[in-house]
Scaffold this active site. Structure first.
Site, short mmCIF file in Angstrom:
data_model
loop_
_atom_site.label_atom_id
_atom_site.label_comp_id
_atom_site.label_asym_id
_atom_site.label_seq_id
_atom_site.Cartn_x
_atom_site.Cartn_y
_atom_site.Cartn_z
N SER A 200 0.83 -1.21 0.00
CA SER A 200 0.00 0.00 0.00
C SER A 200 0.87 1.26 0.00
O SER A 200 1.98 1.25 0.55
CB SER A 200 -0.87 -0.03 1.25
OG SER A 200 -1.47 1.23 1.45
N TYR B 25 -2.06 -1.58 11.01
CA TYR B 25 -2.32 -2.02 9.63
C TYR B 25 -1.18 -1.60 8.72
O TYR B 25 -0.60 -2.40 7.99
CB TYR B 25 -3.65 -1.46 9.11
CG TYR B 25 -3.80 -1.66 7.61
CD1 TYR B 25 -4.07 -2.93 7.10
CD2 TYR B 25 -3.61 -0.61 6.71
CE1 TYR B 25 -4.16 -3.14 5.72
CE2 TYR B 25 -3.70 -0.80 5.34
CZ TYR B 25 -3.98 -2.07 4.85
OH TYR B 25 -4.05 -2.27 3.49
N LYS C 216 2.04 -3.78 6.43
CA LYS C 216 2.47 -3.70 5.03
C LYS C 216 3.98 -3.47 4.96
O LYS C 216 4.67 -4.06 4.15
CB LYS C 216 1.70 -2.59 4.30
CG LYS C 216 0.21 -2.87 4.17
CD LYS C 216 -0.05 -4.17 3.41
CE LYS C 216 -1.51 -4.55 3.40
NZ LYS C 216 -1.77 -5.90 2.87
#
Ligand SMILES: NC(=O)c1ccc[n+]([C@@H]2O[C@H](COP(=O)([O-])OP(=O)(O)OC[C@H]3O[C@@H](n4cnc5c(N)ncnc54)[C@H](O)[C@@H]3O)[C@@H](O)[C@H]2O)c1
Length: 340
Positions: free
Chosen positions: A125, A150, A154
Site C-alpha cells: 500500500s 495495519y 504492510k
C-alpha cells in the site's frame, strides 16, 4: 497454469481473478469469507463463464495451508490479497492484524520455500510512504514510520518478503503498492461490498447517494491544497487487477531484474475530496449531501503516485479516468441496493 489467489472473493481479488481468467490462467481461490460473500463466485462465473476452484478455509490455520500446497503441488504462482484492512480496527486489535497479515504471509512463504521457489505477488500500500516529502511519489521515496498497526503490517510484510528472497533465489516476488482502488467491474457482476460502515471515501459517497447513509463528512478543508481537502490517487480496480497479471507474467517469463521488486500502482493524478464529490455528482446527476467537519487524525495531506516505473517496466498503464471509475462504482451501488 494454476495460480493461487488468496482473498480472491474480496474487492481487488475478485477483479484480479477475472483478469487472470481472461489471460487463460486456471485460478484457485482461498478465502474464509471474513470480509466477502460466497455469491462473489457466481459473479465471477457470470462474467467469464468459468468458476474458479474454491477452497474455503482460514489461512491462519497452518496445517490447512500445508495440506493445501500438498494437494495443489502444481501451483505456479501466488497472488496474496488475504488480509485485514481496517485501519481503525487495527489500532484496537493489533494482534489480530499482526497474526492475519503477517502470520499468514509467513506460512505461505514457508510453503513456497519448500517448493524450492515460486512466483509471489504481495498487496502492499502507499500507506508505507506516510506523508511523502515530494509529489508524485516514486518507489525510491523513504518508507516512513507507520501510523497504524495495519500500515505496519504492510511495511513489515515487505521486509519479510525481501529478506526471504535474499536467501531463496528460487523465490521471485513483487510487492505492489496500491494507491486508492475504487470502482467496479463494467459488467455490474462484481464490485466493492463493504461490510458495515464503509471506511473508504467512494463507497461512503455511493451509499450516501442511494440514501443508505444520511450525510458524508469531509474531514478538513483547511489543508494546504488548492481547495483545502486531502488529495489521493484513485485507480479503477480493473486497471489495478490488470497490473497484477502484468506483474505475474513478468515473473513467470523471468523478465524480473532482481528476485524482489516493488512497484507503485496508481494513475499519477491526484484528486481532492471535493473533486471526487464533483465527479460523483457529474456521473450520477445526483446532489450529494455532505458537510465539512474537522480533520481526522492520521490523514496525510496528499499522496499520488509516480507511475513511470510500472508504466515502463511492467508495460502497464491505468486507462480509466476518475469519472469512469466513479460511474462504475455508482452503477454497482444501484445494482447492490436493488437486489437487497
Ligand atoms: N482496498 C484498498 O483500498 C487497499 C489499498 C491498499 C492495499 N490493500 C490491500 O489489498 C488486499 C486486498 O484488499 P481488498 O480491498 O480486496 O480487501 P477485501 O477485504 O475486500 O479482501 C480480502 C479478502 O481476504 C479474505 N481473508 C482475510 N483474511 C483471511 C484469512 N485469514 N484466510 C482466508 N481469507 C482471508 C477476506 O474474506 C476477503 O475476501 C489487502 O491485503 C489490503 O490490505 C487494499
Amino acid at each position: 497454469m494454476k495460480i493461487l489467489v488468496t482473498g480472491g472473493l474480496g474487492f481487488i481479488g475478485s477483479h484480479t481473478v477475472v483478469e487472470l481468467q481472461n489471460e487463460g490462467f486456471e485460478v484457485v481461490v482461498v478465502d474464509n469469507l471474513s470480509n466477502s460473500s460466497i455469491d462473489v463466485l457466481d459473479g465471477i462465473e457470470a462474467i467469464r463463464g468459468k468458476r474458479p476452484i474454491f477452497e474455503e478455509f482460514d489461512l491462519r490455520d497452518k496445517p490447512k495451508v500445508q495440506d493445501f500446497f500438498q494437494k495443489h503441488a502444481d501451483i505456479a504462482g501466488v497472488i496474496h490479497f488475504a488480509a485485514s484492512k481496517a485501519v481503525g480496527e487495527s489500532v484496537a486489535e493489533p494482534l489480530l492484524y499482526y497474526e492475519n497479515n503477517l502470520g499468514v504471509l509467513v506460512y505461505i512463504l514457508q510453503e513456497l520455500k519448500k517448493k524450492g521457489g515460486s512466483n509471489f505477488i504481495f498487496s502492499s500500500s502507499c500507506t508505507v510512504y506516510g506523508q511523502a516529502d515530494q509529489m508524485p511519489i516514486t518507489e525510491a521515496a523513504p518508507v516512513k514510520p507507520a501510523e497504524s498497526p495495519y500500515g505496519n503490517t504492510k511495511q513489515v510484510g515487505e521486509e519479510i518478503i525481501r529478506d526471504t528472497c535474499k536467501v531463496n533465489p528460487g523465490l521471485k516476488a513483487i510487492a505492489l503498492r496500491y494507491f486508492n482502488p475504487i470502482g467496479a467491474h463494467p459488467s455490474g457482476k462484481i464490485g466493492e461490498l463493504p461490510i458495515g460502515v464503509p471506511q473508504n471515501l467512494v463507497p461512503f459517497i455511493t451509499q450516501t447517494g442511494v440514501g443508505l447513509r444520511e450525510q458524508l463528512s469531509v474531514f478538513g478543508d483547511d489543508y494546504p491544497t488548492e481547495d483545502g481537502t486531502c488529495i489521493r490517487d484513485y485507480i479503477h480496480v480493473v486497471d489495478l487487477a490488470k497490473a497484477h497479471v502484468a506483474a505475474l507474467q513478468r515473473l513467470l517469463e523471468d523478465r524480473n531484474e532482481s528476485n524482489y521488486e516493488v512497484f507503485n500502482l496508481g494513475t499519477g493524478k491526484g484528486s481532492s475530496v471535493l473533486e471526487v464529490i464533483q465527479s460523483f455528482e457529474r456521473v450520477s446527476g445526483e446532489r450529494l449531501n455532505y458537510k465539512i467537519v474537522g480533520r481526522r487524525p492520521g490523514d496525510v495531506i496528499q499522496a499520488y503516485a509516480d507511475t513511470q516505473k510500472a508504466n515502463k517496466v511492467l508495460g502497464w498503464k491505468a486507462k480509466s479516468s476518475l469519472d469512469d471509475a466513479m460511474k462504475s462504482a455508482w452503477e454497482w451501488e444501484k445494482i447492490v441496493r436493488s437486489s437487497n
